[in-house]
Design a protein around this motif. Structure first.
Motif, mmCIF file in Angstrom:
data_model
loop_
_atom_site.group_PDB
_atom_site.id
_atom_site.type_symbol
_atom_site.label_atom_id
_atom_site.label_comp_id
_atom_site.label_asym_id
_atom_site.label_seq_id
_atom_site.Cartn_x
_atom_site.Cartn_y
_atom_site.Cartn_z
ATOM 1 N N GLN A 87 27.054 37.540 40.955
ATOM 2 C CA GLN A 87 26.372 38.711 42.043
ATOM 3 C C GLN A 87 27.517 39.268 42.853
ATOM 4 O O GLN A 87 27.256 40.548 43.232
ATOM 5 N N ALA A 88 28.687 38.764 43.076
ATOM 6 C CA ALA A 88 29.612 39.270 44.240
ATOM 7 C C ALA A 88 30.710 40.054 43.182
ATOM 8 O O ALA A 88 30.735 40.048 41.895
ATOM 9 N N HIS A 89 31.291 41.028 43.737
ATOM 10 C CA HIS A 89 32.355 41.964 43.383
ATOM 11 C C HIS A 89 33.512 41.583 44.079
ATOM 12 O O HIS A 89 33.475 41.242 45.394
ATOM 13 N N SER A 90 34.806 41.910 43.383
ATOM 14 C CA SER A 90 36.176 41.400 43.975
ATOM 15 C C SER A 90 37.008 42.313 43.606
ATOM 16 O O SER A 90 36.832 42.960 42.581
ATOM 17 N N LYS A 91 38.011 42.478 44.528
ATOM 18 C CA LYS A 91 39.387 43.126 44.133
ATOM 19 C C LYS A 91 40.332 42.559 43.632
ATOM 20 O O LYS A 91 41.475 42.730 43.430
ATOM 21 N N VAL A 92 40.197 41.168 43.496
ATOM 22 C CA VAL A 92 41.248 40.168 43.014
ATOM 23 C C VAL A 92 40.973 40.075 41.532
ATOM 24 O O VAL A 92 40.005 39.714 41.110
ATOM 25 N N LYS A 93 42.207 40.125 41.071
ATOM 26 C CA LYS A 93 42.101 39.840 39.265
ATOM 27 C C LYS A 93 43.205 38.833 38.778
ATOM 28 O O LYS A 93 44.559 39.089 39.393
ATOM 29 N N CYS A 94 42.807 37.980 37.980
ATOM 30 C CA CYS A 94 43.961 37.258 37.358
ATOM 31 C C CYS A 94 44.993 37.806 36.365
ATOM 32 O O CYS A 94 44.306 38.560 35.572
ATOM 33 N N VAL A 95 46.119 37.710 36.533
ATOM 34 C CA VAL A 95 46.897 38.784 35.783
ATOM 35 C C VAL A 95 47.010 38.084 34.366
ATOM 36 O O VAL A 95 47.390 39.206 33.369
ATOM 37 N N LYS A 96 46.745 36.961 34.046
ATOM 38 C CA LYS A 96 46.836 36.406 32.739
ATOM 39 C C LYS A 96 45.588 36.569 32.195
ATOM 40 O O LYS A 96 45.478 37.042 30.836
ATOM 41 N N SER A 97 44.510 35.838 32.865
ATOM 42 C CA SER A 97 43.139 35.995 32.232
ATOM 43 C C SER A 97 42.457 37.269 32.199
ATOM 44 O O SER A 97 41.312 37.708 31.336
ATOM 45 N N GLU A 98 42.919 38.198 32.977
ATOM 46 C CA GLU A 98 42.423 39.651 33.076
ATOM 47 C C GLU A 98 41.040 39.559 33.499
ATOM 48 O O GLU A 98 40.268 40.431 32.793
ATOM 49 N N VAL A 99 40.673 38.645 34.464
ATOM 50 C CA VAL A 99 39.068 38.747 35.043
ATOM 51 C C VAL A 99 39.281 38.790 36.383
ATOM 52 O O VAL A 99 40.161 38.324 37.113
ATOM 53 N N SER A 100 38.018 39.605 37.073
ATOM 54 C CA SER A 100 38.026 39.508 38.266
ATOM 55 C C SER A 100 37.344 38.287 38.905
ATOM 56 O O SER A 100 36.317 37.818 38.465
ATOM 57 N N LEU A 101 37.708 37.657 40.156
ATOM 58 C CA LEU A 101 37.397 36.614 40.504
ATOM 59 C C LEU A 101 37.277 36.723 42.234
ATOM 60 O O LEU A 101 38.389 37.190 42.760
ATOM 61 N N CYS A 102 36.375 35.930 42.838
ATOM 62 C CA CYS A 102 36.528 35.873 44.316
ATOM 63 C C CYS A 102 37.324 35.325 44.788
ATOM 64 O O CYS A 102 37.782 34.100 44.207
ATOM 65 N N PHE A 103 38.017 35.585 45.827
ATOM 66 C CA PHE A 103 39.006 34.848 46.522
ATOM 67 C C PHE A 103 39.109 35.181 47.885
ATOM 68 O O PHE A 103 39.807 35.683 48.592
ATOM 69 N N THR A 104 38.169 34.327 48.739
ATOM 70 C CA THR A 104 37.787 34.618 49.921
ATOM 71 C C THR A 104 37.609 33.292 50.755
ATOM 72 O O THR A 104 37.626 32.171 50.075
ATOM 73 N N PRO A 105 37.828 33.300 52.121
ATOM 74 C CA PRO A 105 37.443 32.062 52.745
ATOM 75 C C PRO A 105 36.206 31.392 52.433
ATOM 76 O O PRO A 105 36.370 30.142 52.523
ATOM 77 N N ASN A 106 35.338 31.931 52.069
ATOM 78 C CA ASN A 106 33.895 31.426 51.783
ATOM 79 C C ASN A 106 33.775 31.049 50.212
ATOM 80 O O ASN A 106 33.163 30.048 50.093
#
Length: 525
Positions: free
Chosen positions: A496-515
């Protein structure tokens, strides 16, 4: 088609063996203790392994490093130049081969052609680099090969170390109770004396392997047939020698059951295996039964379809059964009794309908457990690596060994699967293995050729789809670092969420926030 349908093809009988006088009697067969005295070891901890880890139990790092070293040696011998190839590149080469068995194309260059380009392969390794590795790929030092005519000459010297290493890895797996010995044909059109002809196999021409497999299709041991004298174990004949050679890996006096067909079997072979504590059930030719007088074909036919006769060799306690179906079939066993009867459905040509035909229970056992090697062939066929190599006859054997390692890995994966867990099919398993081999290479070879034209760069953008990385890459804990991207993309975990963080190896976007820390969840669960 039943396995017994092919039992009436003739070959020469085994060498005579003066063992002892035989006493054939039509008496009740005294069944020995046939209870299995071993158990199938299943390591539940292996259920968490990735498909690539299962395959690496057989095609391990030692095999990859051996191929790398021999490839370098061959390059020096052939062109007198040093060829720098790494183990990662060899694994990437294997991954490409695995994909060529899944996605078929007319030639290997089609995977890099502009018209038929397959990005999974073309982006992993350049075509020129692939051809370089293919050119120098080697498995044994040519300088150690003895010339023809020498007593130590080996016809399959070029692949002997590869065969020995992979076979040793296969034999480390705990065996099943019921096992079969049969032929496997590795298809080839090479004009070479090692090529054999077998009209009963789907691929009639090819290299012949004699394999020992369990009822699941897992191949535990194998030996390549190179003509008379391929293995010398006894004076019972070529076929019997193969069975005795492959039976060395079976635990003795544990009541393992071994099945084989008429090319291998004889009364002497059944007695020899019985002395080793291995129980047998096999089809046998009448001329190998040494004076066993059974009812004639005409009498059995007159009694009707499904009739049978038997004799017991009282000194060795072996039973021979002659069963009449469409034609007579002889079976020999050191453990099967006639206490139970079974029925099978057969087409009645006169009445134009199916009918129940009586059969001894040993016939059912033979048909049930004799097909282990045929099952392995069936699993190999859909995604077999079919690469043409005009100059290197042994490349087909290399492809066969890699394919067989993948099939054995899949069967072991199914054996170790946790209760209630849905298994991957063969296609999913081999695809995961191929992608893991490609992603593990991490090749950084520069792309050659002209850059894209302005017309191409200004064309309408298409949505980029990133394939899901295999679990062996996602969970390896190496090189997974977050990177900032300009535009938001949907998180692979919470969706459901969108993120500007991406794993350089897996090449997928993932949430990386305090919550939400989807980055940690994705790489650990």
């Amino acid at each position: 088609m039943l396995i017994l349908d092919r039992l009436c093809q003739g070959t020469a009988a085994s060498k005579p063996n003066k063992r002892r006088d035989l006493a054939w009697r039509k008496v009740d067969f005294v069944q020995p203790d046939a209870a299995w005295k071993d158990h199938l070891v299943v390591d539940q901890e292996m259920s968490g392994k990735t498909p690539l880890e299962f395959v690496r139990l057989f095609f391990d790092q030692g095999v990859v490093n051996h191929i790398r070293d021999q490839t370098k040696i061959y390059a020096l011998q052939k062109d007198a130049k040093e060829f720098g190839v790494s183990s990662a590149e060899v694994e990437c080469f294997l991954g490409i081969l695995a994909f060529t068995g899944i996605v078929k194309m007319p030639s290997y260059r089609s995977y890099w052609s502009n018209e038929t380009r397959y990005p999974v392969i073309a982006d992993a390794m350049s075509r020129d680099r692939f051809e370089q590795i293919k050119k120098y790929l080697h498995f044994n030092d040519n300088l150690t090969q003895k010339p023809r005519g020498d007593p130590g000459h080996d016809k399959i010297h070029k692949v002997r170390p590869l065969i020995e290493m992979i076979r040793d890895n296969f034999m480390k797996i705990p065996p099943e109770e019921h096992q079969a010995v049969d032929e496997q044909i590795v298809p080839t059109k090479q004009r070479i004396s090692l090529k054999q002809y077998n009209p009963k196999k789907p691929h009639k021409w090819g290299y012949k392997f004699i394999s020992r497999a369990g009822e699941s299709g897992f191949v535990y041991d194998f030996e390549m047939y190179t003509g008379k004298g391929s293995v010398d174990v006894s004076d019972l004949g070529v076929g019997a020698d193969f069975v005795l050679r492959l039976a060395r890996g079976i635990p003795k006096h544990k009541n393992y059951k071994l099945f084989f067909d008429i090319w291998f079997s004889s009364l002497d072979l059944a007695q020899t295996l019985s002395d080793q504590g291995i129980l047998t059930l096999a089809a046998v030719r009448a001329n190998r039964l040494k004076g066993c007088a059974l009812e004639s074909d005409s009498k059995l036919k007159a009694r009707g379809r499904g009739s049978y006769d038997w004799r017991v060799e009282t000194q060795s306690n072996a039973i021979v059964v002659k069963w009449y179906d469409n034609k007579p079939v002889h079976l020999i066993s050191t453990y099967a009794t006639l206490d139970r009867e079974d029925t099978c459905r057969r087409w009645d040509g006169k009445r134009k309908e199916y009918a129940d035909v009586k059969r001894p229970y040993c016939v059912k056992d033979y048909n049930r457990f004799m097909g282990g090697v045929d099952l392995a062939d069936m699993l190999l066929e859909p995604y077999r690596i079919d690469f043409k190599s005009r100059s290197k006859w042994y490349m087909r054997i290399f492809f066969f060994l890699f394919d067989l390692s993948v099939v054995n890995g899949w069967l072991l994966y199914r054996r170790c699967l946790a209760a209630g867990q849905k298994p991957m099919n063969m296609l999913q398993f081999k695809t995961d293995v191929a992608r893991a081999l490609l992603s593990g290479a991490s090749l950084a070879t520069p792309k050659r050729g002209r850059p894209l034209s302005d017309a191409d760069t200004n064309s309408q953008k298409k949505r980029n789809y990133t394939c899901r990385p295999p679990d062996s890459t996602r969970l390896d804990g190496q090189g997974h670092f977050p990177a900032w991207i300009e535009s938001k993309q949907r998180c692979r975990v919470c969706v459901q969420a969108h993120s500007k963080v991406k794993c350089v190896k897996s090449e997928v976007s993932l949430c990386f926030t305090p919550n939400r820390n989807c980055f940690l969840t994705y790489h650990t669960m």
